[in-house]
Design a protein around this motif. Structure first.
Motif, PDB file in Angstrom:
ATOM      1  N   UNK A  88       0.831  -1.202   0.000  1.00 49.65           N
ATOM      2  CA  UNK A  88       0.000   0.000   0.000  1.00 49.65           C
ATOM      3  C   UNK A  88       0.870   1.258   0.000  1.00 49.65           C
ATOM      4  N   UNK A  89       1.953   1.265   0.776  1.00 53.21           N
ATOM      5  CA  UNK A  89       2.837   2.435   0.822  1.00 53.21           C
ATOM      6  C   UNK A  89       3.467   2.670  -0.555  1.00 53.21           C
ATOM      7  N   UNK A  90       3.925   1.593  -1.181  1.00 53.02           N
ATOM      8  CA  UNK A  90       4.525   1.691  -2.518  1.00 53.02           C
ATOM      9  C   UNK A  90       3.497   2.257  -3.502  1.00 53.02           C
ATOM     10  N   UNK A 152       3.671   2.495   9.258  1.00 55.39           N
ATOM     11  CA  UNK A 152       4.748   3.444   9.520  1.00 55.39           C
ATOM     12  C   UNK A 152       6.084   2.883   9.010  1.00 55.39           C
ATOM     13  N   UNK A 153       6.355   1.610   9.330  1.00 56.05           N
ATOM     14  CA  UNK A 153       7.599   0.976   8.873  1.00 56.05           C
ATOM     15  C   UNK A 153       7.680   0.978   7.345  1.00 56.05           C
ATOM     16  N   UNK A 154       6.564   0.688   6.707  1.00 59.88           N
ATOM     17  CA  UNK A 154       6.552   0.611   5.250  1.00 59.88           C
ATOM     18  C   UNK A 154       6.827   1.978   4.627  1.00 59.88           C
ATOM     19  N   UNK A 158      10.327   2.760   2.423  1.00 55.18           N
ATOM     20  CA  UNK A 158      10.309   3.079   0.990  1.00 55.18           C
ATOM     21  C   UNK A 158      10.632   4.543   0.700  1.00 55.18           C
ATOM     22  N   UNK A 159      10.745   5.330   1.760  1.00 56.25           N
ATOM     23  CA  UNK A 159      10.943   6.775   1.614  1.00 56.25           C
ATOM     24  C   UNK A 159      12.163   7.108   0.757  1.00 56.25           C
TER      25      UNK A 159
END
Lengths: 240, 95
Positions: A88-90, A152-154, A158-159
């Protein structure tokens, strides 16, 4: 005038690689409904990839017979699915970028009429991808303690791949700095609503000499390509 | 998270303007907003619709199979309730 091959290839590779990654969820998604949603997004991206790669040459040859170093997708899209929060973060990072970029391309960012038309059609698909990722970010971020931690970790993990999104692509007349600013505002807005904070730290890896657009990829990409290409390479020229 | 933890939703799709929403199936979703999105992905991806409703399945009150006879049987022998004794005027379609 037609857009340079490097530009359509870069956009096509982004779509193709992310489509393959999302396709890896088939049979593995947490729930059936979400599996269909991810597959739908993957198919939208595959459709975009086919059109873009066809503009650059033979789609099958480009997808299945190029070596890793010849792919010019950003490193963000090749990152493994990880857990659902990583996917989802990606998707959130990429869809927000892709939507803004395609809006520009549909509105004067390219003098290639075919690419502009493709972008205008794709931007509606991408708006849905972004909406889907946003809704999940809100629910995971503002959900349980576990979901919040995973999200949060994800986002933090990926930041460091988000800076590359705004490196100029040759042949596209886009205000990349402005795009980056808009992207950051949008992401900040979503994360605030999700009771999450915007990750700190560098937005690109320290070895900034090269990145995905120059054919430099991260370790998991080779394995992904091997899986994606092995069938085609094992049966050259085969057809149904 | 497993499906059984998510509530069930009934999905209604209006296939085009002027028609009413029709029940097309059900799905699991954590809340109404996500149910709408899941419904879009599951039931309208081949452009089947212009509007979607989702309703919590728990909000549906259904007739019981045990009451089938008192509910429906009495209607069986009352043919005069059917509009079959009228001549259909010429030129009237969609009746």
């Amino acid at each position: 005038m037609s857009a340079p091959r490097t530009a359509v290839l870069a956009l096509g590779d982004d779509a193709l690689v992310l489509s393959h990654r999302l396709g890896e969820w088939a049979g593995n998604a947490p729930v059936l409904e979400e599996e269909v949603a991810l597959a739908n997004i993957a198919l939208d991206l595959l459709g975009q990839a086919r059109a873009l790669l066809t503009m650059a040459g033979d789609e099958d040859e480009l997808a299945y017979l190029r070596e890793e170093r010849a792919f010019t997708n950003v490193q963000l899209v090749e990152q493994p699915n990880g857990d659902f929060a990583h996917t989802i973060a990606r998707q959130l990072y990429f869809s927000a970028y892709q939507e803004l970029l395609y809006e520009r391309l549909a509105d004067g960012g390219t003098d290639d009429a075919e690419l502009a038309a493709l972008a205008a059609k794709a931007v509606k698909e991408v708006a849905y991808h972004r909406d889907h990722a946003e809704h999940w970010t809100l629910r995971l971020g503002d959900g349980t303690e576990t979901s919040r931690k995973r999200m949060k970790d994800a986002l933090e993990g990926l930041w460091r791949h988000t800076g590359e999104l705004f490196r100029p692509v040759e042949g596209l007349d886009v205000d990349w700095a402005g795009l980056d600013e808009q992207w950051a505002r949008r992401i900040t807005g979503v994360l605030e609503r999700a009771a999450l904070t915007v990750p700190e730290g560098p937005r690109s890896s320290p070895w900034a000499a090269g990145a995905g657009r120059q054919g430099v990829h991260t370790e998991p990409f080779g394995r992904m390509l091997a899986e994606m290409q092995h069938l085609h390479r094992s049966h050259p020229g085969a057809s149904w | 998270m497993t499906t059984s933890e998510w509530p069930l939703w009934e999905v209604f799709v209006r296939s085009r303007r002027g028609l009413s929403h029709t029940h097309v199936g059900s799905l699991h979703a954590p809340d109404a907003e996500m149910a709408l999105r899941n419904a879009r992905d599951l039931y309208t991806r081949r452009s089947e619709g212009v509007s979607i409703w989702v309703v919590p399945s728990s909000a549906v009150t259904a007739s019981s199979p045990d009451e089938k006879d008192p509910f429906f049987e009495p209607a069986a022998d009352k043919p005069y309730r059917h509009p079959t004794f009228y001549e259909v005027p010429e030129g009237v379609r969609h009746l």
